[in-house]
Write a protein that holds these residues in place. Structure first.
Motif, PDB file in Angstrom:
ATOM      1  N   VAL A   1      12.204   8.820  23.931  1.00  0.00           N
ATOM      2  CA  VAL A   1      12.194   8.492  22.735  1.00  0.00           C
ATOM      3  C   VAL A   1      13.054   9.458  21.901  1.00  0.00           C
ATOM      4  CG1 VAL A   1      11.146   7.734  20.818  1.00  0.00           C
ATOM      5  CG2 VAL A   1      10.206   6.984  22.825  1.00  0.00           C
ATOM      6  N   ALA A   2      12.772  10.781  22.172  1.00  0.00           N
ATOM      7  CA  ALA A   2      13.620  11.950  21.259  1.00  0.00           C
ATOM      8  C   ALA A   2      15.196  11.583  21.844  1.00  0.00           C
ATOM      9  CB  ALA A   2      13.027  13.119  21.824  1.00  0.00           C
TER      10      ALA A   2
ATOM     11  N   ILE B   1      17.110  18.785  24.472  1.00  0.00           N
ATOM     12  CA  ILE B   1      17.319  17.296  24.723  1.00  0.00           C
ATOM     13  C   ILE B   1      18.672  17.050  25.475  1.00  0.00           C
ATOM     14  CG2 ILE B   1      17.634  15.045  23.826  1.00  0.00           C
ATOM     15  CD1 ILE B   1      14.622  15.809  23.858  1.00  0.00           C
TER      16      ILE B   1
ATOM     17  N   PHE C   1      16.252   6.236  12.482  1.00  0.00           N
ATOM     18  CA  PHE C   1      16.908   5.953  13.587  1.00  0.00           C
ATOM     19  C   PHE C   1      17.006   4.722  14.027  1.00  0.00           C
ATOM     20  CE2 PHE C   1      14.685  10.204  14.189  1.00  0.00           C
ATOM     21  CZ  PHE C   1      15.824  11.034  14.319  1.00  0.00           C
TER      22      PHE C   1
ATOM     23  N   ARG D   1      16.721   9.075  22.742  1.00  0.00           N
ATOM     24  CA  ARG D   1      17.237   7.901  22.068  1.00  0.00           C
ATOM     25  C   ARG D   1      17.565   8.154  20.626  1.00  0.00           C
ATOM     26  NH1 ARG D   1      12.783   4.224  23.024  1.00  0.00           N
ATOM     27  NH2 ARG D   1      13.664   2.989  21.510  1.00  0.00           N
ATOM     28  N   ALA D   2      16.624   8.855  19.908  1.00  0.00           N
ATOM     29  CA  ALA D   2      16.841   9.466  18.563  1.00  0.00           C
ATOM     30  C   ALA D   2      17.993  10.103  18.241  1.00  0.00           C
ATOM     31  CB  ALA D   2      15.468   9.978  18.002  1.00  0.00           C
TER      32      ALA D   2
ATOM     33  N   ALA E   1      17.756  14.074  13.986  1.00  0.00           N
ATOM     34  CA  ALA E   1      16.801  14.471  15.041  1.00  0.00           C
ATOM     35  C   ALA E   1      16.397  15.869  15.142  1.00  0.00           C
ATOM     36  CB  ALA E   1      17.554  13.876  16.552  1.00  0.00           C
TER      37      ALA E   1
ATOM     38  N   ILE F   1       8.589  10.242  16.097  1.00  0.00           N
ATOM     39  CA  ILE F   1       9.687  11.188  16.310  1.00  0.00           C
ATOM     40  C   ILE F   1       9.383  12.361  15.061  1.00  0.00           C
ATOM     41  CG2 ILE F   1      11.891  11.781  15.699  1.00  0.00           C
ATOM     42  CD1 ILE F   1      11.653  10.807  18.422  1.00  0.00           C
TER      43      ILE F   1
ATOM     44  N   TYR G   1       9.845  12.585  25.384  1.00  0.00           N
ATOM     45  CA  TYR G   1      11.289  13.180  25.650  1.00  0.00           C
ATOM     46  C   TYR G   1      12.456  12.126  25.724  1.00  0.00           C
ATOM     47  CZ  TYR G   1       8.900  17.513  26.535  1.00  0.00           C
ATOM     48  OH  TYR G   1       8.391  18.695  26.552  1.00  0.00           O
TER      49      TYR G   1
ATOM     50  N   ASP H   1      21.065   8.489  18.419  1.00  0.00           N
ATOM     51  CA  ASP H   1      21.362   7.653  17.221  1.00  0.00           C
ATOM     52  C   ASP H   1      21.979   8.756  15.975  1.00  0.00           C
ATOM     53  OD1 ASP H   1      20.534   5.179  17.778  1.00  0.00           O
ATOM     54  OD2 ASP H   1      18.680   5.266  16.611  1.00  0.00           O
ATOM     55  N   ASP H   2      21.386   9.895  15.887  1.00  0.00           N
ATOM     56  CA  ASP H   2      21.746  10.683  14.813  1.00  0.00           C
ATOM     57  C   ASP H   2      21.118  12.170  15.168  1.00  0.00           C
ATOM     58  OD1 ASP H   2      22.120  12.072  12.683  1.00  0.00           O
ATOM     59  OD2 ASP H   2      21.752  10.448  11.366  1.00  0.00           O
TER      60      ASP H   2
END
Ligand code: ATP
Ligand code: MG
Lengths: 236, 288
Positions: free
Chosen positions: B167-168, B189, A90, B170-171, B179, A101, B165, B174-175
């Motif tokens: 950070v998840a 999410i 990420f 944002r992940a 994720a 994560i 939650y 990103d992808d």
């Protein structure tokens, strides 16, 4: 009962063949190399196991249980970790956030302890812990992708082309660390690789794929001596 | 011309407009950055936030500090029905989402006409009076708007950086495929991101309706603002939404104080057009 068994798996993307009638099985703690050139179906196999690629027929049995129809996030909870081809860390998250994560499916206070363990395997990640993943070198990103996948303490680790685009010395180093982790955690690994020399040296057993089909299978030592494998994949 | 009264007014108006704009644009940019939907119904959610505050504070006289977040929360939670019925079909389908959500915008706007009629209502100010600070004279209700927005933005920032939650989320931005493959239930999410985005939009809508006026058509301006701010800052960029909101808020405050509202709109949009020509990815966005 094997840890994982694929029975006559047919991955299809519309008309395009990913794997055709592929069967294989894996015991706990075993390293299996999946060797083949571009488009052979290595990634398709790993993605199907994780519920990311569609298959028209065949079965994927995890400890005897059929995984058909489950979402990837549920399959991860079953104890399967995944490091994708091209690493795909990420980019906008820090190294530490990436690792966290990886433990998302686990209890939050287990994560801190696990991160320490991952940092012991990959001391470079500890030094880079506050940095954005996008600022890491290719080798460091590969280490992060492996560390992220191992955060959930999987029983099976699916590792797709870790050697891609890395200098030989970095590839060797990653191989050494993998061996160490695998021995210590009794982890089963499926290693998908084009770099057959390296993969066969690491693995207990290997399956050779061509156009989605299994063309050879056996202990790595035997395949390393097989003249057909030598000429096609080992450059001998 | 530059009396302390005017300076105070420019600063406070600029800050309170910026605060509302940042909240509206953050909601918009979250929906785009995470789910790749262009929310043409964004203004309608701001409008619903206005009506919710009208009832809770204007009619049922709940205490203001309770009414403001509660109104936004009610709109956000009820909107989850629209997430299930409409939004989720357009995730990762940018162009389809524009048409579909333009339709949803119409549906919400004219449903509101049926329920509330077309006339304008007003939400009473929470405070009257002014605050004297040095030589400056600052309107108290505007200061309140600034305070609420700062709390909301701080809470949002803490959520995105400090909670699992966040950070998840944002992940996932990103992808999303990876994720999910790392154990994140990305469907959940997405719903959470939708809830947060609509909460901020409805919150801003309530404040906006209180400053200006409430009607089924009030969403037009917030929608345009969302576009302008997000284009200024860069589509999907969270810091970009913050920067864009502040730039637009102050530009409008300064220009409308000295040259009137028409000049202010003209210059704001002129700048956006120029930016789209010379730097189409926005100030903080990434070229694609
Ligand atoms: N998402 C997809 N949609 C359509 N076809 C796909 C998709 N993913 C893979 N394929 C096709 O499936 C076949 C097997 O691809 P796969 O990625 O599994 O091979 P691979 O062995 O991993 O190759 P490489 O070493 O290049 O990564 C190829 O013909 C490929 O083009
Ligand atoms: Mg591959």
């Amino acid at each position: 009962m094997p840890l994982l068994a694929l029975n006559n798996l047919n991955v299809r993307y519309g008309q395009i063949v990913g794997t055709s009638d592929l069967s294989l099985s894996l015991e706990a703690g075993e390293i299996l190399a999946l060797v083949g050139s571009n488009g052979a179906g290595k990634s398709s196999t790993l993605k199907a196991i994780l519920g990311m690629a569609p298959y028209r027929s065949g079965k994927i049995l995890w400890q005897g249980k059929d995984l058909k129809g489950r979402k990837p996030s549920e399959i991860v909870r079953e104890g399967i970790g995944f490091s994708p081809e091209g690493r795909r860390v990420f980019a906008s998250l820090t190294v530490l956030e990436n690792l966290n994560i990886g433990a998302y499916s686990r209890d939050a206070n287990e994560a801190a302890e696990r991160i320490e363990q991952i940092y012991t395997y990959f001391p470079r990640l500890r030094e880079r812990s506050g940095q954005r993943a996008s600022s890491l070198s290719g080798g460091e990103q590969q280490m992060l992708a492996i560390g992220r996948a191992l955060m959930s303490r999987p029983k099976l680790f699916l590792l797709d082309e870790p050697s891609l685009g890395l200098a030989p010395i970095v590839v060797e180093r990653i191989g050494d660390i993998l061996k160490e982790i695998q021995a210590r955690e009794a982890l089963a690994v499926i290693l998908a690789e084009q770099n057959a020399n390296w993969a066969l040296a690491l693995a207990d057993r290997a399956v050779i794929l061509e156009l989605g089909q299994k063309t050879a299978e056996g202990p790595s030592a035997d395949l390393l001596r097989d003249p057909k494998v030598q000429s096609a994949y080992l450059g001998i | 011309m530059l009396s302390p009264i005017i300076i105070g007014q420019v600063i406070v108006n600029g800050l309170s407009l910026s605060a509302i704009y940042v909240l509206i644009a953050l909601g918009f940019t979250l929906l785009f950055g995470i789910m790749r939907v262009v929310n043409f119904a964004h203004g309608a959610f701001a409008m619903l936030g206005g009506y919710a505050l009208y009832y809770l504070y204007g009619k049922y006289a709940l205490p203001y500090p309770l009414a403001v977040p509660l109104a936004a929360l009610i709109v956000a939670v009820l909107s989850l029905v629209l997430e299930t019925l409409v939004f989720r079909w357009f995730y990762q389908k940018m162009f389809q989402s524009m048409i579909g959500l333009l339709g949803l915008n119409m549906a919400l706007m004219f449903s509101s006409v049926i329920v509330w009629d077309v006339y304008e209502r007003s939400i009473p100010p929470a405070f009257s009076g002014v605050l004297r600070l040095g030589g400056l004279i600052l309107a108290a209700d505007r200061l309140m708007v600034i305070g609420i927005a700062i709390i909301a933005l701080l809470a949002f920032w803490l959520f995105m950086t400090k909670t699992r939650y966040g950070v998840a989320m944002r992940a996932t931005a990103d992808d999303v495929e990876i994720a999910e493959a790392q154990g994140i239930d990305t469907r959940t999410i997405y719903r959470l991101a939708f809830l947060v985005a609509i909460f901020m939009t409805a919150l801003a809508g309530g404040l906006y309706a209180q400053i200006y006026a409430l009607s089924p058509f009030m969403g037009e301006r917030p929608l345009i603002v969302a576009f302008v701010v997000v284009i200024l800052g860069g589509m999907g960029s969270i810091p970009g939404a913050a920067l864009g909101g502040v730039i637009l808020g102050f530009t409008e405050s300064i220009l409308s104080t000295f040259y009137g509202a028409a000049v202010s709109s003209f210059v704001s949009f002129g700048v956006v057009i120029a930016l789209l020509i010379f730097r189409p990815w926005g100030l903080l966005g990434k070229p694609e």
